[in-house]
Design a protein around this motif. Structure first.
Motif, PDB file in Angstrom:
ATOM      1  N   ILE A 129       8.230   0.082  -3.055  1.00  0.00           N
ATOM      2  CA  ILE A 129       6.875  -0.017  -3.592  1.00  0.00           C
ATOM      3  C   ILE A 129       5.891   0.481  -2.543  1.00  0.00           C
ATOM      4  O   ILE A 129       5.081   1.356  -2.791  1.00  0.00           O
ATOM      5  CB  ILE A 129       6.542  -1.473  -3.993  1.00  0.00           C
ATOM      6  CG1 ILE A 129       7.426  -1.935  -5.144  1.00  0.00           C
ATOM      7  CG2 ILE A 129       5.063  -1.589  -4.378  1.00  0.00           C
ATOM      8  CD1 ILE A 129       7.234  -3.386  -5.512  1.00  0.00           C
ATOM      9  N   GLY A 130       5.968  -0.075  -1.380  1.00  0.00           N
ATOM     10  CA  GLY A 130       5.117   0.350  -0.276  1.00  0.00           C
ATOM     11  C   GLY A 130       5.948   0.545   0.971  1.00  0.00           C
ATOM     12  O   GLY A 130       6.755  -0.318   1.319  1.00  0.00           O
ATOM     13  N   GLY A 131       5.773   1.687   1.623  1.00  0.00           N
ATOM     14  CA  GLY A 131       6.467   1.900   2.887  1.00  0.00           C
ATOM     15  C   GLY A 131       7.288   3.168   2.978  1.00  0.00           C
ATOM     16  O   GLY A 131       8.207   3.264   3.799  1.00  0.00           O
ATOM     17  N   ASN A 169      -2.308   0.826  -8.710  1.00  0.00           N
ATOM     18  CA  ASN A 169      -3.243   0.008  -7.932  1.00  0.00           C
ATOM     19  C   ASN A 169      -2.511  -0.742  -6.832  1.00  0.00           C
ATOM     20  O   ASN A 169      -3.003  -0.870  -5.706  1.00  0.00           O
ATOM     21  CB  ASN A 169      -3.966  -0.977  -8.846  1.00  0.00           C
ATOM     22  CG  ASN A 169      -4.907  -0.292  -9.815  1.00  0.00           C
ATOM     23  OD1 ASN A 169      -5.311   0.840  -9.600  1.00  0.00           O
ATOM     24  ND2 ASN A 169      -5.257  -0.964 -10.896  1.00  0.00           N
ATOM     25  N   LEU A 170      -1.308  -1.241  -7.156  1.00  0.00           N
ATOM     26  CA  LEU A 170      -0.509  -1.956  -6.169  1.00  0.00           C
ATOM     27  C   LEU A 170      -0.087  -1.028  -5.033  1.00  0.00           C
ATOM     28  O   LEU A 170      -0.151  -1.380  -3.860  1.00  0.00           O
ATOM     29  CB  LEU A 170       0.728  -2.560  -6.838  1.00  0.00           C
ATOM     30  CG  LEU A 170       1.715  -3.281  -5.919  1.00  0.00           C
ATOM     31  CD1 LEU A 170       1.105  -4.568  -5.393  1.00  0.00           C
ATOM     32  CD2 LEU A 170       3.015  -3.587  -6.653  1.00  0.00           C
ATOM     33  N   LEU A 171       0.329   0.179  -5.389  1.00  0.00           N
ATOM     34  CA  LEU A 171       0.792   1.130  -4.386  1.00  0.00           C
ATOM     35  C   LEU A 171      -0.289   1.460  -3.371  1.00  0.00           C
ATOM     36  O   LEU A 171      -0.041   1.461  -2.167  1.00  0.00           O
ATOM     37  CB  LEU A 171       1.285   2.411  -5.062  1.00  0.00           C
ATOM     38  CG  LEU A 171       2.615   2.330  -5.813  1.00  0.00           C
ATOM     39  CD1 LEU A 171       2.869   3.631  -6.563  1.00  0.00           C
ATOM     40  CD2 LEU A 171       3.765   2.034  -4.868  1.00  0.00           C
ATOM     41  N   VAL A 172      -1.503   1.747  -3.844  1.00  0.00           N
ATOM     42  CA  VAL A 172      -2.551   2.143  -2.899  1.00  0.00           C
ATOM     43  C   VAL A 172      -3.031   0.970  -2.065  1.00  0.00           C
ATOM     44  O   VAL A 172      -3.521   1.156  -0.951  1.00  0.00           O
ATOM     45  CB  VAL A 172      -3.744   2.831  -3.598  1.00  0.00           C
ATOM     46  CG1 VAL A 172      -3.300   4.124  -4.255  1.00  0.00           C
ATOM     47  CG2 VAL A 172      -4.428   1.921  -4.596  1.00  0.00           C
ATOM     48  N   GLU A 216     -13.976  -0.235  -8.026  1.00  0.00           N
ATOM     49  CA  GLU A 216     -13.391  -1.553  -7.813  1.00  0.00           C
ATOM     50  C   GLU A 216     -11.868  -1.535  -7.963  1.00  0.00           C
ATOM     51  O   GLU A 216     -11.159  -2.201  -7.214  1.00  0.00           O
ATOM     52  CB  GLU A 216     -13.993  -2.566  -8.790  1.00  0.00           C
ATOM     53  CG  GLU A 216     -15.451  -2.900  -8.493  1.00  0.00           C
ATOM     54  CD  GLU A 216     -16.035  -3.904  -9.460  1.00  0.00           C
ATOM     55  OE1 GLU A 216     -15.381  -4.185 -10.485  1.00  0.00           O
ATOM     56  OE2 GLU A 216     -17.152  -4.399  -9.188  1.00  0.00           O
ATOM     57  N   GLN A 217     -11.379  -0.773  -8.927  1.00  0.00           N
ATOM     58  CA  GLN A 217      -9.944  -0.799  -9.203  1.00  0.00           C
ATOM     59  C   GLN A 217      -9.143   0.152  -8.321  1.00  0.00           C
ATOM     60  O   GLN A 217      -7.976  -0.112  -8.031  1.00  0.00           O
ATOM     61  CB  GLN A 217      -9.684  -0.467 -10.676  1.00  0.00           C
ATOM     62  CG  GLN A 217     -10.183  -1.521 -11.641  1.00  0.00           C
ATOM     63  CD  GLN A 217      -9.697  -1.287 -13.053  1.00  0.00           C
ATOM     64  OE1 GLN A 217      -8.665  -0.671 -13.301  1.00  0.00           O
ATOM     65  NE2 GLN A 217     -10.461  -1.777 -14.024  1.00  0.00           N
ATOM     66  N   PHE A 218      -9.761   1.271  -7.916  1.00  0.00           N
ATOM     67  CA  PHE A 218      -8.975   2.286  -7.224  1.00  0.00           C
ATOM     68  C   PHE A 218      -9.707   2.941  -6.061  1.00  0.00           C
ATOM     69  O   PHE A 218      -9.148   3.093  -4.981  1.00  0.00           O
ATOM     70  CB  PHE A 218      -8.553   3.362  -8.233  1.00  0.00           C
ATOM     71  CG  PHE A 218      -7.429   4.246  -7.758  1.00  0.00           C
ATOM     72  CD1 PHE A 218      -6.122   3.785  -7.740  1.00  0.00           C
ATOM     73  CD2 PHE A 218      -7.684   5.547  -7.342  1.00  0.00           C
ATOM     74  CE1 PHE A 218      -5.088   4.602  -7.311  1.00  0.00           C
ATOM     75  CE2 PHE A 218      -6.655   6.369  -6.908  1.00  0.00           C
ATOM     76  CZ  PHE A 218      -5.349   5.894  -6.893  1.00  0.00           C
ATOM     77  N   GLY A 219     -10.948   3.319  -6.272  1.00  0.00           N
ATOM     78  CA  GLY A 219     -11.666   4.104  -5.277  1.00  0.00           C
ATOM     79  C   GLY A 219     -11.739   3.469  -3.902  1.00  0.00           C
ATOM     80  O   GLY A 219     -11.505   4.139  -2.887  1.00  0.00           O
TER      81      GLY A 219
END
Length: 206
Positions: A73-75, A113-116, A155-158
């Motif tokens: 997911i992340g990394g 959203n979780l990834l970023v 709010e959600q991504f930027g």
């Protein structure tokens, strides 16, 4: 400074649930949707810098994986840095997420959203962040049938990628051209000016 391996496992400075063989990990297909197919090959220099940092200071954050224990997911960058250091095992944090859960548009948005939020953004250029934003908006439109409002996007991504809606609009205007309205009735200027596309300026940014 030369990068060297310090054994099968990197030093870990933070929390993790368990170790896994580094060769067992696989990339999350959604990463390419967020960052583009080139997201690793274009960041080879950053990966080498990260490897040097891990070699000298240890790994501050373990990588996160889906419930299968192997889908990242992340990394992704941290994993490639550890591979460069010739580590054979890597610490992971196992989550309850399943890659199969993120196939429809709404779930894709949640995962993007979780990834970023969980991936480092400092290595990405403004051009890459813009492309990330456009890919996110494409999925948003698929889910909602319209583009997000500026506040919603921010709010959600930027904010997560460091690329706000105002900057997105500027990039689009340069790419596509726009109409400038002389709202203050400046003398010597027409009421409306048509500003043509300037993709060459964006190429300079790229």
């Amino acid at each position: 400074m030369a990068i060297h391996s310090s054994g099968a496992r990197p030093q870990v400075n933070g929390y993790f649930t368990h170790w896994v063989p580094i060769t067992s990990l696989r990339h999350n297909s959604l990463n390419a949707e967020v960052y583009g197919e080139e997201y690793l090959t274009e960041n080879e220099e950053y990966i080498s810098e990260l490897a040097e940092s891990i070699s000298e200071n240890g790994l501050d954050h373990a990588v996160e994986v889906c419930s299968d224990g192997i889908t990242l997911i992340g990394g992704h960058h941290r994993t490639d840095a550890c591979i460069e250091l010739q580590h054979t095992e890597i610490p992971v944090i196992k989550t309850n997420f399943k890659e199969a859960d993120f196939k429809d548009a709404k779930s894709k948005l949640d995962m993007m959203n979780l990834l970023v939020r969980n991936n480092m953004q400092k290595s990405y250029t403004q051009w890459q962040r813009w492309k990330q934003a456009e890919r996110w908006i494409a999925v948003y439109k698929e889910e909602h049938g319209k583009e997000p409002a500026s506040k919603e996007f921010n709010e959600q991504f930027g904010r997560s990628i460091g690329f706000m809606f105002a900057t997105l609009e500027y990039a689009r205007q340069v790419q596509n051209g726009y109409k400038w309205k002389n709202t203050k009735n400046a003398k010597g200027l027409p009421k409306v000016l048509i500003i043509g596309p300037r993709p060459d300026l964006l190429d300079n940014v790229r």
